[in-house]
Design an enzyme around this catalytic site. Structure first.
Site, PDB file in Angstrom:
ATOM      1  N   ASP A  76       2.711  10.592   5.015  1.00  0.00           N
ATOM      2  CA  ASP A  76       3.512   9.749   4.126  1.00  0.00           C
ATOM      3  C   ASP A  76       2.955   8.335   4.216  1.00  0.00           C
ATOM      4  O   ASP A  76       2.136   8.025   5.086  1.00  0.00           O
ATOM      5  CB  ASP A  76       4.988   9.789   4.542  1.00  0.00           C
ATOM      6  CG  ASP A  76       5.873   8.929   3.641  1.00  0.00           C
ATOM      7  OD1 ASP A  76       5.651   8.951   2.413  1.00  0.00           O
ATOM      8  OD2 ASP A  76       6.762   8.220   4.144  1.00  0.00           O
ATOM      9  N   SER A  77       3.428   7.477   3.337  1.00  0.00           N
ATOM     10  CA  SER A  77       2.984   6.082   3.358  1.00  0.00           C
ATOM     11  C   SER A  77       3.554   5.323   4.562  1.00  0.00           C
ATOM     12  O   SER A  77       3.035   4.273   4.931  1.00  0.00           O
ATOM     13  CB  SER A  77       3.406   5.374   2.076  1.00  0.00           C
ATOM     14  OG  SER A  77       4.819   5.365   1.961  1.00  0.00           O
ATOM     15  N   CYS A 120       5.493  12.644   0.736  1.00  0.00           N
ATOM     16  CA  CYS A 120       5.511  11.357   0.027  1.00  0.00           C
ATOM     17  C   CYS A 120       5.728  11.656  -1.448  1.00  0.00           C
ATOM     18  O   CYS A 120       4.897  12.324  -2.076  1.00  0.00           O
ATOM     19  CB  CYS A 120       4.190  10.621   0.240  1.00  0.00           C
ATOM     20  SG  CYS A 120       4.042   9.079  -0.712  1.00  0.00           S
ATOM     21  N   GLU A 136      11.915   0.952   6.282  1.00  0.00           N
ATOM     22  CA  GLU A 136      10.827   0.611   7.201  1.00  0.00           C
ATOM     23  C   GLU A 136      11.245  -0.454   8.216  1.00  0.00           C
ATOM     24  O   GLU A 136      10.727  -0.517   9.327  1.00  0.00           O
ATOM     25  CB  GLU A 136       9.607   0.116   6.418  1.00  0.00           C
ATOM     26  CG  GLU A 136       8.879   1.192   5.629  1.00  0.00           C
ATOM     27  CD  GLU A 136       8.034   2.116   6.490  1.00  0.00           C
ATOM     28  OE1 GLU A 136       7.557   1.688   7.550  1.00  0.00           O
ATOM     29  OE2 GLU A 136       7.865   3.286   6.100  1.00  0.00           O
ATOM     30  N   CYS A 192      12.042  10.135  -2.875  1.00  0.00           N
ATOM     31  CA  CYS A 192      11.147   9.480  -1.917  1.00  0.00           C
ATOM     32  C   CYS A 192      11.658   9.873  -0.535  1.00  0.00           C
ATOM     33  O   CYS A 192      12.866   9.817  -0.278  1.00  0.00           O
ATOM     34  CB  CYS A 192      11.182   7.964  -2.096  1.00  0.00           C
ATOM     35  SG  CYS A 192      10.323   7.035  -0.795  1.00  0.00           S
ATOM     36  N   HIS A 234      11.649   8.414   2.170  1.00  0.00           N
ATOM     37  CA  HIS A 234      12.325   7.342   2.905  1.00  0.00           C
ATOM     38  C   HIS A 234      13.836   7.367   2.653  1.00  0.00           C
ATOM     39  O   HIS A 234      14.624   6.999   3.522  1.00  0.00           O
ATOM     40  CB  HIS A 234      11.784   5.965   2.473  1.00  0.00           C
ATOM     41  CG  HIS A 234      10.467   5.589   3.057  1.00  0.00           C
ATOM     42  ND1 HIS A 234       9.274   6.117   2.608  1.00  0.00           N
ATOM     43  CD2 HIS A 234      10.138   4.718   4.044  1.00  0.00           C
ATOM     44  CE1 HIS A 234       8.274   5.589   3.292  1.00  0.00           C
ATOM     45  NE2 HIS A 234       8.775   4.739   4.179  1.00  0.00           N
TER      46      HIS A 234
END
Length: 269
Positions: free
Chosen positions: A10-11, A73, A151, A185, A187
């Protein structure tokens, strides 16, 4: 049987939602995870840049003896069909598993999708949903601020900035009376409690990362490629920026009882 590891990327830390579910569903499998934290978020980048980053992520995982690669992702998954990757290792994204789960869950044929700007612009979720059921109405909304919130640990349901931003984003989705919402997403599931509180009890949330992990279980079981060991030997987690910050997120999202090797790696930056 196949004792090679499962590769996931993933990013940033979002793909840990997939890893968490993999640990639960496939406790005997070794896992290699890459979070490209130096270049997060991918969702605000151009299509060409996203594809370039994705190829580097895939090549990194291929160097670690993996039997399959899970693209945890949403942004990369949205461009995956156009990448024409030639590989003897299966590479699967989050879109198809999430869409199948959402189409099965909806009762009123109204599905919402929240994701990064790049994913929403691609329209891939709408196309995939309508290929299953053309009568379903799809409402998409880009939520670019969710990734930096996650994040940086702003995920609590009583977090004032997170709640303000979430209410702003989700207003249009609520007005459309959706009964199912895809967290497109990986996240976003870290904000599940907050999103669920705003959307209300009648809305089913579909975690794209968790659905990808379920897909991995089904795929490995079908092909008889599950590991034959009695317990996991290794959980290797790599990031491309601060190990300290990444480790904090790992502990927050996976728990402090997870025995993982966390290292910094270099991609083509």
């Amino acid at each position: 049987m196949n004792n090679a590891a499962i590769g996931v990327f993933d990013s940033g830390v979002g793909g840990l939602t997939c890893v968490k579910e993999l640990i639960k569903l496939l406790p005997n499998e070794n896992i290699v995870y890459l979070g490209d934290t130096a270049r997060v978020p991918y969702g605000s980048k151009s299509r060409e840049t996203i594809m370039s980053y994705a190829r580097q992520d895939i090549e990194f995982l291929k160097q670690h003896n993996v039997k399959m690669i899970l693209v945890a992702c949403g942004t990369v998954s949205s461009v995956l069909p156009a990448m024409d990757i030639k590989s003897d290792i299966s590479i699967s994204g989050v879109v198809e598993p999430a869409v199948k789960a959402a189409c099965s869950a909806t009762k009123n044929n109204r599905i919402g999708v929240i994701a990064t700007s790049a994913t929403i612009k691609s329209g891939i979720y709408g196309k995939a949903i309508r290929s299953i059921n053309p009568n379903i109405k799809v409402v998409g909304k880009a939520c670019p601020m969710f990734v930096p919130l996650v994040e940086n640990g702003y995920t609590a349901p009583d977090c004032v900035p997170a709640r303000y931003i979430a209410q702003e984003y989700l207003e249009i989705i609520k007005k459309e009376d959706v009964d199912t919402l895809i967290l497109g997403c990986t996240h976003y599931p870290h904000l599940t409690e907050l999103i669920s509180d705003i959307m209300g009890e009648g809305v089913t949330l579909v975690s794209s990362g968790a659905e990808l992990a379920k897909y991995a279980l089904n795929s490995l079981s079908y092909s008889d490629d599950t590991a034959e060991r009695e317990e996991r030997e290794s959980l290797e987690l790599y990031c491309t920026d601060s190990v300290e910050l990444f480790s904090e997120n790992v502990e927050r999202f996976l728990g402090n009882n997870i025995n993982a090797q966390i290292s910094k790696c270099s991609l083509k930056l």
